[in-house]
Design an enzyme around this catalytic site. Sequence first.
Site, short mmCIF file in Angstrom:
data_model
loop_
_atom_site.label_atom_id
_atom_site.label_comp_id
_atom_site.label_asym_id
_atom_site.label_seq_id
_atom_site.Cartn_x
_atom_site.Cartn_y
_atom_site.Cartn_z
N ASP A 196 4.37 -13.23 -3.78
CA ASP A 196 3.30 -12.26 -4.03
C ASP A 196 2.39 -12.20 -2.80
OD1 ASP A 196 1.29 -10.67 -5.04
OD2 ASP A 196 1.00 -11.83 -6.87
N HIS A 232 7.73 -2.40 -9.22
CA HIS A 232 6.36 -2.65 -8.74
C HIS A 232 6.22 -2.35 -7.25
CE1 HIS A 232 2.39 -4.47 -8.64
NE2 HIS A 232 2.78 -5.24 -7.64
#
Lengths: 423, 423
Positions: free
Chosen positions: A237, A331
């Site tokens: 991330d 995403h």
Amino acid sequence: MTAQTLRTEQQQQQPPAPGVTRRRLLGTATATGAAGLVAGGTGVTAVLRDTGDESVPLTTVGATRVPFHGTHQAGITTPLQAAGHLAAFDLTPGAGRKQAAALLRRWSRTAARLTAGEPASDGDTGIALDAGPSSLTVTFGFGHTFFDRTDLTARRPAALAPLPPFSADALDARRSDGDLWVQIGADDPLVAYHALRAVLRDAGETATLRWQTRGFNRTPGATAEPRTARNLMGQVDGTNNPTPADDDFAARVFVPAAGQPDWMANGSYAVFRRIRMLLDRWETLPLERQERVIGRRKSDGAPLSGGGEHTPVDLGKFGADGALAVAGDAHVRVAAPASNGGAAMLRRPFSYDDGLRDDGAPDAGLLFIAWQADPRHGFVPVQRKLDRGDGLSRFLRHEASALWAVPGGAADGEYVGQRLLEG
Amino acid sequence: MTAQTLRTEQQQQQPPAPGVTRRRLLGTATATGAAGLVAGGTGVTAVLRDTGDESVPLTTVGATRVPFHGTHQAGITTPLQAAGHLAAFDLTPGAGRKQAAALLRRWSRTAARLTAGEPASDGDTGIALDAGPSSLTVTFGFGHTFFDRTDLTARRPAALAPLPPFSADALDARRSDGDLWVQIGADDPLVAYHALRAVLRDAGETATLRWQTRGFNRTPGATAEPRTARNLMGQVDGTNNPTPADDDFAARVFVPAAGQPDWMANGSYAVFRRIRMLLDRWETLPLERQERVIGRRKSDGAPLSGGGEHTPVDLGKFGADGALAVAGDAHVRVAAPASNGGAAMLRRPFSYDDGLRDDGAPDAGLLFIAWQADPRHGFVPVQRKLDRGDGLSRFLRHEASALWAVPGGAADGEYVGQRLLEG
């Protein structure tokens, strides 16, 4: 032979680092005497340290010092720290501009001392004794309501307008917003807690705690070399975060030195979202489904369109099965800068774990913090797109939210926000 | 030149460490190939590492591996880890001895994998990817109620009798006790959380979480050399802990190999107390008053009777003012082994911070965990004395409590508790 000379000799034996993934932006290791380099354009004094095969001594963890004073506040481009606290305060009834100025002066003095590894005051709690500053940073921000309470409404930035509602929001007002914000980060959790206690003490009669939450990131040295962080979903991330090496890094993250309002020169806007992860649901998804939701491989963060973690995502690529390699609602596709007019923000989160909720689900996820020159061109358009089309949003709940105007750094002898409060 | 060879060369250049305060008991750094020494009597494979002026590379943090299998369970003599979780479970209605055995088998297999740095299973969450085992330990215990639920009442140890009430107790039953206990510790908080999720997943339909709490200690390298820990009162805490170098260490901490009941051979009893610190009250005390309450100097932990941190406390010494150097109700006097028949236990706590309570006070303090061969000769007599006469108790609240029978370690191919559950 000291740790520092050892490191220098090793560096001479080593070839140059092969790429940016083997480097880490570090605060100046003042205590060990490392020479500082000024990272281009950001004004943050920092050392680019190659930790590939180099024997960096463990003792640098505590000794690393991030200067409090500077063009920008610390805690924005500082590498993720292992422990953090976020605390929001409201001014007490009767406290106005004068009391707020005195509070920011106290807080700035305390932050300068603590980040240098010194006690906060004569009555210091001693919690951080023995440990060095451990990359401690203390960052201050102003919320929308601060300006009404201090008769400074006319000087409130337009960029500080409340964030628009999003369809997936499930916000708890008691854990959102506030007049004042303090972000604390350090690589040692006791050093971080020590700073929190000092900040609370300084608040005195001027401000009361509205909410606080604590988070964590990797411990230094837990990975063999610096890596992009993982979140509690297990996902890499932060791969696409802008870096100070980017030409437009400062323009995206910081208000220009000649920007408006003048007291926000070299400042930034921080969006905070407490994002609970529906881990029980997420963890029942097979790996392939998880990777499809994200658009990246879980093992190494490489995009499903091919390459390695830092290979640009090829949104137009089709797989052998004739389907898009990166799904339409993945995403990374929906969040991609190319999809939202080039908006970019610097995400600098902490993970959190507050145990179990009453319904038995884990109260855990991400303390999302995004830094940008203007949230109307950073977080807001990105979140609008995610809110509509992100397959990941089925596994997330935004439960708290705040937006903070974070002024530029204080020069030596100044305090943070002085140009607003005494301007 | 690898990190490991570098360390070895440096050790040759260094004089022997001057004392135990400059040494640290470490789990075997298997991943970096360090040679293991068996610490006398404890059966724990460990390395005594001198970190005085030595350049121990940062990368050992993640690479350090504490073996799961062994004479004793890991997580008892393992050095304090930076992050921890405590979780208590109750067997679900209908789950008995057979289901409990299957659960302990699953948990042991998972713990063996995770502590070796491997994924828990094919469906691993991936939270610990990139990081090494980071000194992860997973320790299992049985509570008093476990034996009734599994028709093993006859094999419940007498030492597992419920702790007596203490006058200062303010215990919350919902956060106390339980059928089963899991203690997780690691030097990286994501590695620790990864283990917690795997343990919860393994519980399946057999056991439900009764309570959980998380804590922290210093990050490796935050202090320039290994030091006795500090707690959130800022006090050096643990100076008088027994060490494996003590002749009677094993006798105090572990049930003998030929001890009773037989399934507890090489096991230990863990007393857990969630001790909230009244920090707002404590921090208003001047330093001298704090030191009088404890009986030690805050700066370095030296007893007020003189000397350094490790100088034995002279309880009979009088100061120039004619008063006892260590006050009659000082914590070190009341807790001193000489005052309670030689009782000793190994304290191995985590600090905790759960934010603010509804009354505005910090919900923070110590997850006290004490290890002993028999709590009736360890924690109970010490706490009886503290309960009556300890000046520190005015600043503490015991809010949760539990007592666990922690069996000996599992051999390779065994699971923890097998001698009870299949005996």
